[in-house]
Scaffold this active site. Structure first.
Site, mmCIF file in Angstrom:
data_model
loop_
_atom_site.group_PDB
_atom_site.id
_atom_site.type_symbol
_atom_site.label_atom_id
_atom_site.label_comp_id
_atom_site.label_asym_id
_atom_site.label_seq_id
_atom_site.Cartn_x
_atom_site.Cartn_y
_atom_site.Cartn_z
ATOM 1 N N ASN A 9 -39.910 -23.875 15.206
ATOM 2 C CA ASN A 9 -38.838 -24.816 15.570
ATOM 3 C C ASN A 9 -37.582 -23.988 15.822
ATOM 4 O O ASN A 9 -36.973 -23.468 14.889
ATOM 5 C CB ASN A 9 -38.624 -25.804 14.415
ATOM 6 C CG ASN A 9 -37.464 -26.745 14.673
ATOM 7 O OD1 ASN A 9 -36.912 -26.775 15.768
ATOM 8 N ND2 ASN A 9 -37.097 -27.515 13.662
ATOM 9 N N TRP A 10 -37.234 -23.873 17.089
ATOM 10 C CA TRP A 10 -36.092 -23.010 17.444
ATOM 11 C C TRP A 10 -34.748 -23.690 17.183
ATOM 12 O O TRP A 10 -33.705 -23.087 17.399
ATOM 13 C CB TRP A 10 -36.190 -22.593 18.914
ATOM 14 C CG TRP A 10 -37.365 -21.708 19.231
ATOM 15 C CD1 TRP A 10 -38.263 -21.178 18.335
ATOM 16 C CD2 TRP A 10 -37.782 -21.249 20.527
ATOM 17 N NE1 TRP A 10 -39.207 -20.423 18.997
ATOM 18 C CE2 TRP A 10 -38.928 -20.444 20.346
ATOM 19 C CE3 TRP A 10 -37.297 -21.434 21.824
ATOM 20 C CZ2 TRP A 10 -39.598 -19.830 21.407
ATOM 21 C CZ3 TRP A 10 -37.957 -20.834 22.879
ATOM 22 C CH2 TRP A 10 -39.097 -20.036 22.679
ATOM 23 N N LYS A 11 -34.783 -24.959 16.804
ATOM 24 C CA LYS A 11 -33.551 -25.707 16.505
ATOM 25 C C LYS A 11 -32.531 -25.520 17.630
ATOM 26 O O LYS A 11 -32.920 -25.443 18.798
ATOM 27 C CB LYS A 11 -33.027 -25.299 15.122
ATOM 28 C CG LYS A 11 -34.106 -25.480 14.041
ATOM 29 C CD LYS A 11 -33.601 -25.392 12.628
ATOM 30 C CE LYS A 11 -34.758 -25.628 11.659
ATOM 31 N NZ LYS A 11 -34.363 -25.619 10.261
ATOM 32 N N HIS A 95 -37.476 -34.675 11.618
ATOM 33 C CA HIS A 95 -37.043 -33.479 10.886
ATOM 34 C C HIS A 95 -35.894 -33.862 9.946
ATOM 35 O O HIS A 95 -35.062 -34.711 10.290
ATOM 36 C CB HIS A 95 -36.596 -32.400 11.876
ATOM 37 C CG HIS A 95 -36.389 -31.075 11.222
ATOM 38 N ND1 HIS A 95 -35.252 -30.785 10.509
ATOM 39 C CD2 HIS A 95 -37.189 -29.987 11.123
ATOM 40 C CE1 HIS A 95 -35.361 -29.559 10.011
ATOM 41 N NE2 HIS A 95 -36.528 -29.048 10.372
ATOM 42 N N GLU A 97 -33.194 -32.506 9.342
ATOM 43 C CA GLU A 97 -31.854 -32.381 9.929
ATOM 44 C C GLU A 97 -31.507 -33.611 10.756
ATOM 45 O O GLU A 97 -30.348 -34.013 10.827
ATOM 46 C CB GLU A 97 -31.784 -31.089 10.769
ATOM 47 C CG GLU A 97 -31.698 -29.860 9.861
ATOM 48 C CD GLU A 97 -32.356 -28.608 10.410
ATOM 49 O OE1 GLU A 97 -32.605 -28.527 11.621
ATOM 50 O OE2 GLU A 97 -32.640 -27.699 9.603
ATOM 51 N N GLU A 167 -41.668 -30.468 4.429
ATOM 52 C CA GLU A 167 -40.538 -29.549 4.365
ATOM 53 C C GLU A 167 -39.574 -29.996 3.267
ATOM 54 O O GLU A 167 -38.766 -30.910 3.489
ATOM 55 C CB GLU A 167 -39.792 -29.545 5.696
ATOM 56 C CG GLU A 167 -40.647 -29.143 6.871
ATOM 57 C CD GLU A 167 -39.812 -28.581 7.998
ATOM 58 O OE1 GLU A 167 -40.109 -27.467 8.434
ATOM 59 O OE2 GLU A 167 -38.829 -29.225 8.409
ATOM 60 N N GLY A 173 -33.858 -23.216 5.386
ATOM 61 C CA GLY A 173 -32.752 -22.338 5.746
ATOM 62 C C GLY A 173 -31.993 -21.784 4.545
ATOM 63 O O GLY A 173 -30.906 -21.225 4.689
ATOM 64 N N SER A 213 -38.152 -21.885 4.817
ATOM 65 C CA SER A 213 -38.021 -20.454 4.544
ATOM 66 C C SER A 213 -39.352 -19.698 4.576
ATOM 67 O O SER A 213 -39.565 -18.769 3.804
ATOM 68 C CB SER A 213 -37.313 -20.225 3.204
ATOM 69 O OG SER A 213 -35.999 -20.762 3.254
ATOM 70 N N GLY A 234 -38.669 -22.107 10.958
ATOM 71 C CA GLY A 234 -37.364 -22.156 11.604
ATOM 72 C C GLY A 234 -36.881 -20.739 11.908
ATOM 73 O O GLY A 234 -37.299 -20.114 12.891
ATOM 74 N N GLY A 235 -36.023 -20.223 11.046
ATOM 75 C CA GLY A 235 -35.372 -18.929 11.277
ATOM 76 C C GLY A 235 -36.312 -17.809 11.709
ATOM 77 O O GLY A 235 -36.015 -17.069 12.659
HETATM 78 O O1 LIG Z 1 -38.419 -26.810 11.070
HETATM 79 C C1 LIG Z 1 -38.318 -25.802 10.364
HETATM 80 C C2 LIG Z 1 -37.754 -25.885 9.049
HETATM 81 O O2 LIG Z 1 -36.583 -26.637 9.030
HETATM 82 C C3 LIG Z 1 -37.674 -24.600 8.303
HETATM 83 O O3 LIG Z 1 -36.575 -23.819 8.664
HETATM 84 P P1 LIG Z 1 -36.405 -22.353 8.012
HETATM 85 O O4 LIG Z 1 -37.724 -21.658 8.220
HETATM 86 O O5 LIG Z 1 -35.286 -21.721 8.751
HETATM 87 O O6 LIG Z 1 -36.136 -22.579 6.553
#
Ligand SMILES: O=C[C@H](O)COP(=O)(O)O
Length: 251
Positions: A9-11, A95, A97, A167, A173, A213, A234-235
């Site tokens: 997920n590149w957000k 999600h 967020e 999640e 994050g 994470s 994510g990150g």
């Molecule tokens: O969609 C992915 C998640 O929100 C995890 O994000 P993260 O790997 O940066 O903690």
């Protein structure tokens, strides 16, 4: 045997050129991987740029959200048909967020999941408890509410393509990953609720991803647990090398 899914997920990161550069780095690193379903989810504006770059790589394309109507006076929204038109096959829905910042509720998640399925997109439906809920001992209550609300009204046949992502909000994050045991416990619970809702065969088939994470260092431990069928990253999905290491966790 459930085929694992590793989704990035590149957000709100990566312009068109940055996305193309990332795929150029990633594709050779995951070439030949056939036992894992690989998915990347860029922002809407980048979606139509990627199908040509992804052709022949085995990597699928996801959107990060979708609206439930096909078309109409809904300024700013994007429908399932438009996502398909842009080359997406999957869509992330609910999600945390979006729940936290954009007013997503069980009801809107449910409408989106149904619309995605109707539009032949694979929904990746996200659920997860906040730190407050975990500390109050309400983790299972929250997960059950989100599952029953988000999947309300579906038959077992309609549910079949759905992927669930667990999640825990406190692990997103933050660098605080859920322990393998905490994640496994939640995943087993999620599978038990799916069994109650849609029957045992559906529960045995559904892929439940862990997100929060995930890094190359912790992926293998998490994914070796029986009810964890992959990751929503994510990150660590923003760099080809770290995302590829997670994809190749089983090797
Ligand atoms: O969609 C992915 C998640 O929100 C995890 O994000 P993260 O790997 O940066 O903690």
């Amino acid at each position: 045997m459930r085929k694992p899914v590793i989704a990035g997920n590149w957000k709100l990161f990566k312009t068109k050129n940055e996305a193309l550069a990332l795929i150029e780095e990633l594709a050779p690193l995951v070439s030949g991987v056939s036992n894992v379903e690989i998915v990347v989810a860029p922002v809407f504006t980048v979606l139509p740029t990627l199908p040509a770059a992804l052709a022949g790589t085995g990597i699928s394309l996801a959107a990060q959200d979708v609206f439930w109507e096909e078309e109409g006076a809904f300024t700013g929204e994007v429908s399932p048909r438009m996502l398909l038109d842009a080359g997406a096959s999957h869509v992330i829905i609910g999600h945390s967020e979006r729940r936290q910042y954009f007013g997503e509720t069980e009801e809107t998640v449910n409408k989106k999941v149904k619309a995605a399925l109707k539009g032949a997109l694979v929904p990746i439906m996200c659920i997860g408890e906040t730190l407050e809920a975990r500390e109050a001992g309400d983790t299972f209550k929250v997960l059950e509410r989100q599952l029953r609300g988000g999947l309300e009204g579906l038959t077992a046949t309609q549910f079949a393509p759905v992927i669930i992502a667990y999640e825990p909000v406190w692990a997103i994050g933050t660098g605080k990953v859920a322990s393998d045991d905490q994640a496994q416990e939640a995943h087993a619970f999620i599978r038990s609720v799916i069994a109650e809702m849609f029957g045992k065969p559906a529960a045995e088939k559904v892929r439940i991803l862990y997100g929060g994470s995930v890094k190359p260092e912790n992926a293998k431990g998490l994914m070796s647990r029986p009810d964890i069928d992959g990751a929503l990253v994510g990150g660590a999905s923003l760099k080809g090398s770290s995302f590829a290491s997670i994809v190749r966790y089983g090797e």
